[in-house]
Scaffold this active site. Structure first.
Site, PDB file in Angstrom:
ATOM      1  N   SER A 134      -8.535  17.516  20.127  1.00 24.23           N
ATOM      2  CA  SER A 134      -9.704  16.818  19.588  1.00 24.23           C
ATOM      3  C   SER A 134     -10.584  17.874  18.940  1.00 24.23           C
ATOM      4  O   SER A 134     -10.484  19.063  19.269  1.00 24.23           O
ATOM      5  CB  SER A 134     -10.461  16.125  20.724  1.00 24.23           C
ATOM      6  OG  SER A 134     -11.759  15.734  20.325  1.00 24.23           O
ATOM      7  N   TYR A 147     -14.426  16.056  29.792  1.00 25.32           N
ATOM      8  CA  TYR A 147     -13.532  15.773  28.664  1.00 25.32           C
ATOM      9  C   TYR A 147     -13.317  17.041  27.836  1.00 25.32           C
ATOM     10  O   TYR A 147     -12.180  17.411  27.525  1.00 25.32           O
ATOM     11  CB  TYR A 147     -14.126  14.667  27.790  1.00 25.32           C
ATOM     12  CG  TYR A 147     -13.352  14.446  26.509  1.00 25.32           C
ATOM     13  CD1 TYR A 147     -12.131  13.775  26.517  1.00 25.32           C
ATOM     14  CD2 TYR A 147     -13.834  14.928  25.289  1.00 25.32           C
ATOM     15  CE1 TYR A 147     -11.402  13.591  25.346  1.00 25.32           C
ATOM     16  CE2 TYR A 147     -13.118  14.747  24.112  1.00 25.32           C
ATOM     17  CZ  TYR A 147     -11.904  14.071  24.145  1.00 25.32           C
ATOM     18  OH  TYR A 147     -11.182  13.900  22.990  1.00 25.32           O
TER      19      TYR A 147
END
Length: 272
Positions: A134, A147
């Site tokens: 990401s 995360y």
């Protein structure tokens, strides 16, 4: 006659995983799509995709899935570690149980699948391991600590692995999506609000949740990332990293150019 390349894609029931499975099937790959929700996977069969129920947090499920493919095909040429989610909430509020699950899904499951497929890849002296990271593996926002920790770790794992397996003809590719239309944002906001109902951070969390919801309006279609993945696996000399999706390249460039202080100021300005 050229043997079709065999690809295993996790988290293939929706979003990037689903789009990638369909795209590869349309380009003559033998595709195995894995996810927990078998009902969502079954619709992929119309493209000739083979579906496997797989819980990436369950060792037996991972081993059985890989062995099933080996039994049918005798090899896995491409592993796309796409399964993941965003377990958002302040570092203080998120329970250690939930933090460990975040790392289990986003990091350790990918690492375990890599361990399972590498022996055959080494024997064949060919393989492509694609880890879906990401832009959140390049920088961190408030309330995404666990995360971001999982994605930063996946980036580091990938860099080490790349230099270990290159000698065996195996490429390791990191894909860093920005904004992409999927269930990810809704699940992330839901987790964020749930973890912060009685939190000292609630006011900031509410503002950040609104920012997340608004930022999804211009998100890219999953096919944008699917095409990047295919570009990487079809290249004889793939790039180490591919960046795409809404605002992705701009955000990564800003992180490179700005100081920590300036970047934090930019991020916090979005929450006002």
């Amino acid at each position: 006659m050229t043997t079709k390349k065999v690809a295993l894609i996790t988290g293939a029931s929706t979003g990037i995983g689903k789009a990638t499975a369909i795209l590869l099937a349309q380009h003559n790959y033998t595709v195995y799509a894995a996810a927990r929700r078998l009902d969502k996977l079954l619709e992929l069969e119309q493209w000739g995709i083979k579906v496997i129920p797989m819980d990436v947090t369950d060792e037996k499920s991972l081993v059985n899935g890989v062995e099933r493919i080996f039994k049918a095909e005798n090899h896995i040429d491409i592993l796309i570690n796409n399964a993941g989610y965003g377990g958002y909430g302040s570092v203080e509020d998120v329970s250690m149980k939930d933090a460990k699950r975040q790392l289990e899904v986003n990091l350790f499951s990918a690492a375990r699948l890599i361990q399972l497929v590498l022996p055959k890849m080494r024997a064949n002296r060919f393989g492509k391991i694609v880890n879906i990271s990401s832009i959140g593996g390049k920088f961190a926002t408030p309330f995404g600590g666990w995360y971001h920790a999982s994605k930063f770790a996946l980036e580091g794992l990938s860099d080490s692995l790349r230099n270990e397996v290159k000698q065996f003809g195996i490429d390791v590719i990191v894909v860093e999506p920005g904004g992409v239309k999927s269930e990810w944002a809704d699940i992330t906001v839901e987790n964020l609000i749930k973890s912060s109902e009685k939190s000292a951070y609630k006011a900031s969390v509410d503002r950040f949740a609104q920012f997340l919801k608004k930022s999804t309006e211009n998100n890219s279609e999953p096919i944008v990332i699917a095409k990047l993945i295919m570009e990487g696996i079809e290249s004889k000399s793939p790039k180490f990293r591919y960046v795409g999706g809404y605002n992705a390249k701009l955000a990564v460039m800003a992180r490179k150019l700005l100081s920590d202080q300036a970047f934090d100021k930019m991020i916090l300005s979005q929450m006002k």
